[in-house]
Design a protein around this motif. Structure first.
Motif, PDB file in Angstrom:
ATOM      1  N   ILE A  39       0.866  -1.187   0.000  1.00 45.42           N
ATOM      2  CA  ILE A  39       0.000   0.000   0.000  1.00 45.42           C
ATOM      3  C   ILE A  39       0.897   1.229   0.000  1.00 45.42           C
ATOM      4  N   SER A  40       0.887   1.980  -1.087  1.00 44.73           N
ATOM      5  CA  SER A  40       1.695   3.199  -1.148  1.00 44.73           C
ATOM      6  C   SER A  40       1.028   4.304  -0.336  1.00 44.73           C
ATOM      7  N   GLU A  41       1.755   5.358  -0.070  1.00 46.62           N
ATOM      8  CA  GLU A  41       1.211   6.477   0.710  1.00 46.62           C
ATOM      9  C   GLU A  41      -0.003   7.083   0.012  1.00 46.62           C
ATOM     10  N   ASP A  42       0.028   7.093  -1.307  1.00 47.86           N
ATOM     11  CA  ASP A  42      -1.091   7.654  -2.076  1.00 47.86           C
ATOM     12  C   ASP A  42      -2.324   6.750  -2.058  1.00 47.86           C
ATOM     13  N   ASP A  43      -2.152   5.525  -1.604  1.00 45.47           N
ATOM     14  CA  ASP A  43      -3.265   4.577  -1.580  1.00 45.47           C
ATOM     15  C   ASP A  43      -3.973   4.536  -0.231  1.00 45.47           C
ATOM     16  N   PHE A  44      -3.688   5.504   0.629  1.00 45.30           N
ATOM     17  CA  PHE A  44      -4.407   5.619   1.902  1.00 45.30           C
ATOM     18  C   PHE A  44      -5.468   6.708   1.777  1.00 45.30           C
ATOM     19  N   TYR A  45      -6.669   6.377   2.177  1.00 38.55           N
ATOM     20  CA  TYR A  45      -7.776   7.342   2.212  1.00 38.55           C
ATOM     21  C   TYR A  45      -8.048   7.631   3.688  1.00 38.55           C
ATOM     22  N   ILE A  46      -7.924   8.899   4.067  1.00 43.04           N
ATOM     23  CA  ILE A  46      -7.956   9.252   5.491  1.00 43.04           C
ATOM     24  C   ILE A  46      -8.982  10.349   5.764  1.00 43.04           C
ATOM     25  N   ASP A  47      -9.890  10.078   6.693  1.00 40.89           N
ATOM     26  CA  ASP A  47     -10.851  11.076   7.174  1.00 40.89           C
ATOM     27  C   ASP A  47     -10.540  11.332   8.639  1.00 40.89           C
ATOM     28  N   ASP A  48      -9.846  12.424   8.907  1.00 41.11           N
ATOM     29  CA  ASP A  48      -9.440  12.761  10.272  1.00 41.11           C
ATOM     30  C   ASP A  48     -10.481  13.691  10.900  1.00 41.11           C
ATOM     31  N   ASN A  49     -10.967  13.296  12.062  1.00 37.24           N
ATOM     32  CA  ASN A  49     -11.983  14.046  12.806  1.00 37.24           C
ATOM     33  C   ASN A  49     -13.329  14.066  12.073  1.00 37.24           C
ATOM     34  N   PHE A  50     -13.774  12.891  11.649  1.00 40.35           N
ATOM     35  CA  PHE A  50     -15.091  12.728  11.036  1.00 40.35           C
ATOM     36  C   PHE A  50     -15.851  11.636  11.776  1.00 40.35           C
ATOM     37  N   SER A  51     -17.110  11.908  12.063  1.00 36.52           N
ATOM     38  CA  SER A  51     -17.959  10.931  12.746  1.00 36.52           C
ATOM     39  C   SER A  51     -18.188   9.713  11.867  1.00 36.52           C
ATOM     40  N   GLY A  52     -18.289   8.552  12.514  1.00 35.44           N
ATOM     41  CA  GLY A  52     -18.558   7.328  11.773  1.00 35.44           C
ATOM     42  C   GLY A  52     -20.036   7.104  11.539  1.00 35.44           C
ATOM     43  N   TYR A  53     -20.880   7.966  12.109  1.00 35.74           N
ATOM     44  CA  TYR A  53     -22.321   7.735  11.977  1.00 35.74           C
ATOM     45  C   TYR A  53     -22.807   8.012  10.563  1.00 35.74           C
ATOM     46  N   THR A  54     -22.111   8.878   9.846  1.00 37.30           N
ATOM     47  CA  THR A  54     -22.464   9.143   8.461  1.00 37.30           C
ATOM     48  C   THR A  54     -21.397   8.553   7.537  1.00 37.30           C
ATOM     49  N   LEU A  55     -21.823   8.032   6.385  1.00 34.20           N
ATOM     50  CA  LEU A  55     -20.875   7.538   5.387  1.00 34.20           C
ATOM     51  C   LEU A  55     -20.495   8.630   4.398  1.00 34.20           C
ATOM     52  N   ASP A  56     -21.104   9.794   4.563  1.00 36.88           N
ATOM     53  CA  ASP A  56     -20.822  10.920   3.672  1.00 36.88           C
ATOM     54  C   ASP A  56     -19.589  11.674   4.165  1.00 36.88           C
ATOM     55  N   ARG A  57     -18.432  11.028   3.970  1.00 42.96           N
ATOM     56  CA  ARG A  57     -17.151  11.603   4.377  1.00 42.96           C
ATOM     57  C   ARG A  57     -16.290  11.775   3.126  1.00 42.96           C
ATOM     58  N   PRO A  58     -15.514  12.853   3.030  1.00 43.18           N
ATOM     59  CA  PRO A  58     -14.794  13.174   1.789  1.00 43.18           C
ATOM     60  C   PRO A  58     -13.970  12.037   1.197  1.00 43.18           C
ATOM     61  N   GLU A  59     -13.001  11.538   1.965  1.00 41.64           N
ATOM     62  CA  GLU A  59     -12.101  10.506   1.437  1.00 41.64           C
ATOM     63  C   GLU A  59     -12.814   9.167   1.285  1.00 41.64           C
ATOM     64  N   PHE A  60     -13.722   8.859   2.213  1.00 38.38           N
ATOM     65  CA  PHE A  60     -14.464   7.604   2.121  1.00 38.38           C
ATOM     66  C   PHE A  60     -15.310   7.576   0.852  1.00 38.38           C
ATOM     67  N   SER A  61     -16.002   8.680   0.571  1.00 34.66           N
ATOM     68  CA  SER A  61     -16.841   8.766  -0.625  1.00 34.66           C
ATOM     69  C   SER A  61     -16.003   8.620  -1.891  1.00 34.66           C
ATOM     70  N   LYS A  62     -14.826   9.257  -1.906  1.00 36.66           N
ATOM     71  CA  LYS A  62     -13.938   9.170  -3.062  1.00 36.66           C
ATOM     72  C   LYS A  62     -13.486   7.724  -3.277  1.00 36.66           C
TER      73      LYS A  62
END
Length: 327
Positions: A39-62
């Motif tokens: 897993i390269s550094e560019d292959d990490f999707y990170i949402d820092d300080n986002f609640s897990g209750y919603t799936l509408d998170r920037p990196e997760f959605s991408k």
């Protein structure tokens, strides 16, 4: 085959049990090595300080979008709570992975690892239920804590245009002498007969006082924080209306004005009967008499405007009736 890692962290989580973003990345990298993956550094999707209750998170959605388009084959996450804490939505997401024949591997789930495509999921529903229960319990404790503070006048949320918080005691407010003149000017002009539109024009053309949003942005930057709301550099009628209707300027603290009914839900306004009101809480910028007079003028103007609209409506309907009779 493309393998990526997903990491999420919320500041509301149990500080003793969560893994930092960096710790999560190490865990995922170590697992990937055992499978012969990289897993390269560019292959990490990170949402820092986002609640897990919603799936509408920037990196997760991408990331999920790329799973759907076939660009990603395997997603690694520390455990299911990193993916989300909404029971129903997480279970639906797991089914989507299965239907697409894409893999989601939780490397530290249920005492080992959990592979969506290859492992039995008899108890996964219990895990998703527990994760949602956790975030709901945290949310309830937070609301109860806030309510207790509001009830005793100990909580002052956000910033207040024209006031500065005491650094050592967040319940104390002191007048911002740089902003005090514009507050007094707005009330004076309004009482002298100027309308909100005219006051707006005067502030934009003759003065250089910062608007509330510009002021809030500055305060955030001073504390090293990002101001996420729109910033309006020009004064508007709406800003004038909010200042004229805010009794904080005559020394009153008003809390419990809004509340949310669900996690991530929209805040709803509460009736004045449910507000907690603390008079003489801090030094006033304008006198209570000035605030009362401005409020009475506003009420008269609203009543006159309403009466004018009703008269125009009656006149319009009368003309329509006359036209119908002519036909």
């Amino acid at each position: 085959m493309r393998v990526v890692g997903y990491c999420r962290l919320s500041r509301d989580e149990d500080k003793e049990n969560y893994s930092s973003i960096e710790e999560q990345k190490v865990i995922l990298q170590d697992y990937a090595i055992t499978r012969g993956w990289r897993i390269s550094e560019d292959d990490f999707y990170i949402d820092d300080n986002f609640s897990g209750y919603t799936l509408d998170r920037p990196e997760f959605s991408k990331m999920i979008k790329k799973v759907h388009t076939g660009e990603i084959d395997v997603v690694l996450a520390k455990d299911l709570s990193r993916i989300g804490r909404n029971n129903g939505k997480v279970l639906v997401l797991i089914d989507e992975f299965k239907n697409m024949q894409k893999n989601l591997i939780l490397v530290s789930e249920m005492g080992g690892s959990y592979d969506v495509l290859n492992d039995r999921d008899d108890t996964i529903g219990i895990t998703t239920w527990y994760n949602e229960r956790y975030v709901k319990d945290c949310s309830k404790k937070t609301r109860d804590h806030m309510y207790s503070k509001q009830k005793t006048g100990r909580l002052i949320m956000g910033n207040h245009y024209g006031y500065i918080k005491d650094k050592d005691d967040q319940t104390k407010l002191y007048i911002d002498e740089d902003i005090k003149p514009v507050i007094q000017l707005i009330f004076k002009l309004y009482i002298d007969g100027y309308g909100m539109k005219k006051i707006t024009d005067i502030l934009n053309e003759k003065y250089s006082y910062p608007t509330p949003s510009v002021y809030y942005q500055k305060k955030h930057l001073e504390r090293g924080r990002i101001y996420k709301h729109p910033v309006q550099k020009l004064w508007s009628d709406y800003m004038i209306k909010n200042i004229l209707g805010n009794d904080i300027y005559c020394g009153t603290l008003r809390t419990h004005k809004k509340k949310t009914l669900s996690i991530r839900g929209k805040a709803i306004k509460l009736p004045e009967s449910e507000h907690f009101i603390f008079e003489n809480h801090h030094e006033a910028i304008i006198s209570p008499e000035t605030f009362k007079l401005a409020s009475e003028i506003r009420k008269r103007k609203v009543a006159m405007s309403s009466k004018s609209r009703k008269s125009k409506t009656k006149l319009f309907l009368w003309r329509i009736l006359q036209m119908c009779r002519m036909w």
